[in-house]
Design a protein around this motif. Structure first.
Motif, short mmCIF file in Angstrom:
data_model
loop_
_atom_site.label_atom_id
_atom_site.label_comp_id
_atom_site.label_asym_id
_atom_site.label_seq_id
_atom_site.Cartn_x
_atom_site.Cartn_y
_atom_site.Cartn_z
N PHE A 1 9.11 -11.73 16.60
CA PHE A 1 10.39 -11.95 17.27
C PHE A 1 11.23 -10.69 17.15
O PHE A 1 10.92 -9.79 16.38
N VAL A 2 12.28 -10.63 17.93
CA VAL A 2 13.11 -9.43 18.03
C VAL A 2 14.43 -9.66 17.32
O VAL A 2 15.05 -10.71 17.46
N ILE A 3 14.85 -8.65 16.55
CA ILE A 3 16.13 -8.70 15.84
C ILE A 3 16.91 -7.42 16.13
O ILE A 3 16.35 -6.41 16.53
N GLY A 4 18.19 -7.49 15.86
CA GLY A 4 19.06 -6.32 16.00
C GLY A 4 19.96 -6.16 14.81
O GLY A 4 20.98 -5.48 14.88
N SER A 5 19.58 -6.78 13.70
CA SER A 5 20.43 -6.72 12.51
C SER A 5 20.37 -5.35 11.85
O SER A 5 19.36 -4.65 11.91
N VAL A 6 21.46 -4.98 11.21
CA VAL A 6 21.53 -3.69 10.53
C VAL A 6 21.00 -3.81 9.11
O VAL A 6 20.98 -4.89 8.52
N TRP A 7 20.55 -2.69 8.57
CA TRP A 7 20.07 -2.61 7.20
C TRP A 7 21.27 -2.74 6.27
O TRP A 7 22.27 -2.07 6.45
N THR A 8 21.17 -3.64 5.28
CA THR A 8 22.28 -3.83 4.34
C THR A 8 21.77 -3.71 2.91
O THR A 8 20.56 -3.63 2.67
N SER A 9 22.68 -3.79 1.97
CA SER A 9 22.32 -3.70 0.55
C SER A 9 21.52 -4.92 0.09
O SER A 9 20.89 -4.88 -0.96
N SER A 10 21.51 -5.99 0.87
CA SER A 10 20.71 -7.16 0.49
C SER A 10 19.26 -7.06 0.96
O SER A 10 18.42 -7.86 0.57
N ASP A 11 18.96 -6.06 1.80
CA ASP A 11 17.58 -5.83 2.23
C ASP A 11 16.86 -5.00 1.18
O ASP A 11 17.45 -4.07 0.61
N GLN A 12 15.60 -5.35 0.92
CA GLN A 12 14.81 -4.62 -0.07
C GLN A 12 13.52 -4.12 0.57
O GLN A 12 12.80 -4.90 1.21
N LEU A 13 13.24 -2.86 0.38
CA LEU A 13 12.02 -2.26 0.88
C LEU A 13 10.84 -2.71 0.02
O LEU A 13 10.90 -2.63 -1.21
N VAL A 14 9.78 -3.21 0.64
CA VAL A 14 8.59 -3.63 -0.08
C VAL A 14 7.52 -2.55 0.02
O VAL A 14 6.99 -2.10 -0.99
N THR A 15 7.19 -2.15 1.24
CA THR A 15 6.26 -1.04 1.47
C THR A 15 6.74 -0.21 2.63
O THR A 15 7.37 -0.72 3.54
N VAL A 16 6.45 1.07 2.58
CA VAL A 16 6.84 1.99 3.64
C VAL A 16 5.74 2.05 4.66
O VAL A 16 4.56 2.16 4.33
N GLY A 17 6.13 1.96 5.94
CA GLY A 17 5.18 2.05 7.03
C GLY A 17 4.69 3.46 7.22
O GLY A 17 5.28 4.41 6.73
N GLY A 18 3.63 3.58 7.93
CA GLY A 18 3.08 4.91 8.22
C GLY A 18 2.17 4.86 9.41
O GLY A 18 1.83 3.81 9.91
N ALA A 19 1.81 6.02 9.82
CA ALA A 19 0.93 6.12 10.99
C ALA A 19 -0.50 5.85 10.61
O ALA A 19 -0.91 5.92 9.51
#
Length: 93
Positions: free
Chosen positions: A75-93
């Motif tokens: 699904f599509v979202i447009g929410s902004v990154w906030t301090s409550s978001d946590q990075l789990v893994t970094v994407g890559g090519a």
């Protein structure tokens, strides 16, 4: 508006959008109170983002999938990154 002012405004908007997106690039996994999501696509074309989100002010959109739900659909979202978001893994090519 002169060309110099326009360029400064474009750069300021670019930085603002980059901050709103945060580290979410295709392949990145992040979590928040709503779930754990893998970013499938980052849509930077404003016209396409506005159509997808049905929001005239959209500057970007993300197509994501909730990794914690069986049979989840993207699904599509447009929410902004906030301090409550946590990075789990970094994407890559």
């Amino acid at each position: 508006m002169n060309t110099i002012t326009a360029r400064h405004g474009d750069e300021a908007l670019r930085r603002s959008v980059a901050a709103d997106i945060g580290p979410r690039q295709p392949g990145t996994v992040y979590r928040n109170v709503d779930g754990e999501f893998r970013v499938l696509d980052l849509i930077l074309d404003r016209d396409q983002a506005r159509r997808l989100l049905n929001r005239r002010s959209a500057q970007f959109a993300l197509r994501v999938i909730d990794q914690q739900r069986d049979n989840a659909q993207p699904f599509v979202i447009g929410s902004v990154w906030t301090s409550s978001d946590q990075l789990v893994t970094v994407g890559g090519a």
